[in-house]
Design a protein around this motif. Structure first.
Motif, short mmCIF file in Angstrom:
data_model
loop_
_atom_site.label_atom_id
_atom_site.label_comp_id
_atom_site.label_asym_id
_atom_site.label_seq_id
_atom_site.Cartn_x
_atom_site.Cartn_y
_atom_site.Cartn_z
N ASP A 30 8.16 -3.58 16.08
CA ASP A 30 9.08 -3.97 15.01
C ASP A 30 8.63 -5.26 14.34
OD1 ASP A 30 9.62 -5.47 17.28
OD2 ASP A 30 11.80 -5.42 17.02
N ALA A 31 7.97 -6.15 15.08
CA ALA A 31 7.46 -7.39 14.49
C ALA A 31 6.30 -7.09 13.53
CB ALA A 31 7.00 -8.34 15.58
N TRP A 32 5.45 -6.13 13.89
CA TRP A 32 4.38 -5.73 12.98
C TRP A 32 4.96 -5.17 11.69
CZ3 TRP A 32 -0.13 -7.59 12.92
CH2 TRP A 32 -0.87 -7.84 14.09
N GLN A 33 6.02 -4.39 11.79
CA GLN A 33 6.64 -3.83 10.59
C GLN A 33 7.16 -4.95 9.68
OE1 GLN A 33 9.63 -1.19 12.17
NE2 GLN A 33 8.12 0.20 13.07
N LYS A 34 7.76 -5.97 10.28
CA LYS A 34 8.24 -7.11 9.49
C LYS A 34 7.09 -7.87 8.87
CE LYS A 34 12.39 -7.66 12.34
NZ LYS A 34 13.08 -8.50 13.35
N PHE A 35 6.01 -8.04 9.62
CA PHE A 35 4.82 -8.71 9.09
C PHE A 35 4.28 -7.97 7.87
CE2 PHE A 35 0.18 -8.60 8.88
CZ PHE A 35 -0.11 -9.93 8.62
N PRO A 41 3.78 -8.59 -0.61
CA PRO A 41 3.87 -9.20 -1.94
C PRO A 41 2.73 -10.18 -2.24
CG PRO A 41 6.02 -9.18 -0.90
CD PRO A 41 5.05 -8.76 0.16
N TYR A 42 2.18 -10.85 -1.23
CA TYR A 42 1.06 -11.75 -1.47
C TYR A 42 -0.18 -10.98 -1.90
CZ TYR A 42 3.99 -14.99 1.23
OH TYR A 42 5.02 -15.77 1.71
N PHE A 43 -0.38 -9.82 -1.29
CA PHE A 43 -1.51 -8.98 -1.68
C PHE A 43 -1.32 -8.45 -3.10
CE2 PHE A 43 -2.17 -9.20 2.81
CZ PHE A 43 -3.51 -8.93 3.02
N ALA A 44 -0.10 -8.04 -3.40
CA ALA A 44 0.18 -7.52 -4.74
C ALA A 44 0.01 -8.61 -5.80
CB ALA A 44 1.60 -6.95 -4.79
N ARG A 77 -1.29 -18.41 3.56
CA ARG A 77 0.00 -17.74 3.36
C ARG A 77 0.16 -16.57 4.32
NH1 ARG A 77 0.80 -16.66 -2.98
NH2 ARG A 77 2.97 -16.31 -2.35
N ILE A 78 -0.91 -15.81 4.51
CA ILE A 78 -0.87 -14.69 5.45
C ILE A 78 -0.66 -15.20 6.87
CG2 ILE A 78 -2.20 -12.78 6.43
CD1 ILE A 78 -3.66 -12.62 3.72
N SER A 79 -1.35 -16.29 7.20
CA SER A 79 -1.25 -16.86 8.55
C SER A 79 0.15 -17.40 8.82
CB SER A 79 -2.29 -17.96 8.73
OG SER A 79 -3.60 -17.44 8.61
N GLN A 80 0.79 -17.95 7.80
CA GLN A 80 2.15 -18.45 7.99
C GLN A 80 3.11 -17.30 8.30
OE1 GLN A 80 2.80 -20.52 4.30
NE2 GLN A 80 1.45 -22.23 4.87
N VAL A 81 2.90 -16.15 7.68
CA VAL A 81 3.72 -14.99 7.99
C VAL A 81 3.44 -14.51 9.41
CG1 VAL A 81 4.26 -12.60 7.36
CG2 VAL A 81 3.81 -14.28 5.57
N SER A 82 2.17 -14.49 9.79
CA SER A 82 1.83 -14.07 11.16
C SER A 82 2.50 -14.97 12.18
CB SER A 82 0.31 -14.05 11.35
OG SER A 82 -0.22 -15.37 11.43
N GLY A 83 2.60 -16.26 11.89
CA GLY A 83 3.23 -17.19 12.80
C GLY A 83 4.71 -16.92 13.01
N ARG A 84 5.34 -16.26 12.04
CA ARG A 84 6.77 -15.96 12.15
C ARG A 84 7.03 -14.67 12.94
NH1 ARG A 84 6.81 -18.32 6.87
NH2 ARG A 84 6.51 -16.34 5.78
N HIS A 85 6.03 -13.82 13.06
CA HIS A 85 6.28 -12.49 13.62
C HIS A 85 5.39 -12.09 14.80
CE1 HIS A 85 9.03 -11.72 10.34
NE2 HIS A 85 8.08 -12.01 9.46
#
Length: 247
Positions: A30-35, A41-44, A77-85
Motif C-alpha cells: 500500500d505504501a508503494w501505491q501511495k508513492f 505529477p512530477y513526472f508529468a 523531489r522524488i526522494s522526498q516522496v520516497s522518504g514519506r512512504h
C-alpha cells in the motif's frame, strides 16, 4: 494480504565497468501505491515518461537540455516522496576482479555453494540484509516479502535460482513469497531502483579510484547524498574486500 515488496535493479553489467551493483527499495504494497500516485505529477510536469538513470546523468533523451540543478531537483523531489512512504534503501556493490579472486567470500550464514557472478553475490547479500536488518527484518518475517527485479538481465535466472534455494533450504516459504521480473516501463518503483543502482555504482567507482590513488579522503557523489537524505539506506562497497561500513 499486504506484504512487503522490494524492487531491485542493477548497474555495471557491461565489461568496462569495474563494479557491479544491485540496489533498490523496500516498502509495503500500500505504501508503494501511495508513492506511485504522489510521484506521478512530477513526472508529468517534467514530461518524463520513463526515468532512465543513465539518460538522466548524460543529459540525454528526455533529459536533453536539463541543467545539473534541474536534474538534482527532480531527483530530490522524488526522494522526498520516497522518504514519506518507503521503509529503506539497499545497495550492494562488488569489485568484479577482486570478487573473482575471492569467489569463496559470502554473506554470513549463506550456504557454502559456489557463487557464479558478482551480480549473484550482490543479490545474495541484499536478500541476507532483507532477512536480517533490524530495521526491516521483523516486518519481513511477520508479513513476508516479494522481490521484483528489472527483466532482461542475463543473470536473472541465477538470482531466481538463488532465491528458490534460500527459500527452500531455510524453510522460508512464508517469508520469501515470490520473485518476478518487470520491464523498466512497468512502474516508478523499478525506475527509482535504477537511479539508486546507477549512482551507487558511480559512487563505488569513485571510492575505488580514491583508494587506488592513496587518498585519505573521499567525497560522496552529490546525487547519492540527495537520494539518501530523506530515507535510511544500507550500502556496502566491496573494493578488494576492504569495506566502507554500511550506513
Amino acid at each position: 494480504m499486504i506484504v512487503l515488496v522490494c524492487y531491485l535493479d542493477d548497474s555495471g553489467k557491461d565489461p568496462q565497468n569495474p563494479i557491479t551493483t544491485i540496489a533498490g527499495y523496500i516498502a509495503r504494497e500500500d505504501a508503494w501505491q501511495k508513492f506511485e500516485a504522489e510521484v506521478e505529477p512530477y513526472f508529468a510536469e517534467r514530461q518524463v515518461s520513463i526515468l532512465h538513470a543513465k539518460e538522466l546523468h548524460d543529459t540525454d533523451g528526455q533529459f536533453k537540455g536539463w541543467t545539473r540543478l534541474q536534474k538534482q531537483a527532480f531527483v530530490a523531489r522524488i526522494s522526498q516522496v520516497s522518504g514519506r512512504h518507503l521503509m529503506m534503501g539497499l545497495s550492494m556493490s562488488a569489485l568484479k576482479g577482486s570478487y573473482e579472486e575471492h569467489a569463496g567470500y559470502r554473506a554470513s550464514g549463506t550456504p557454502a555453494r559456489r557463487t557464479v557472478t558478482p551480480y549473484t553475490f550482490c543479490f545474495q547479500v541484499i536478500v541476507d540484509w532483507i532477512l536480517r536488518d533490524i530495521r526491516i527484518g521483523r516486518a519481513v518475517h511477520t508479513e513476508g516479502v516479494a522481490l521484483i527485479l528489472e527483466c532482461g538481465h542475463e543473470n536473472n535466472p541465477q538470482a531466481e535460482e538463488e532465491f528458490g534455494y534460500v527459500r527452500e533450504h531455510y524453510g522460508l516459504q512464508n517469508v520469501l513469497w515470490s520473485i518476478s521480473f518487470v520491464p523498466k516501463s512497468n512502474c516508478r518503483a523499478i525506475q527509482l531502483a535504477d537511479v539508486l543502482a546507477f549512482y551507487s555504482r558511480r559512487d563505488g567507482v569513485g571510492l575505488l579510484k580514491a583508494k587506488e590513488e592513496g587518498s585519505a579522503t573521499y567525497e560522496t557523489d552529490t546525487m547519492v547524498k540527495i537520494i539518501c537524505e530523506s530515507l535510511p539506506h544500507r550500502g556496502f562497497v566491496a573494493t578488494g574486500f576492504h569495506d566502507r561500513p554500511p550506513a
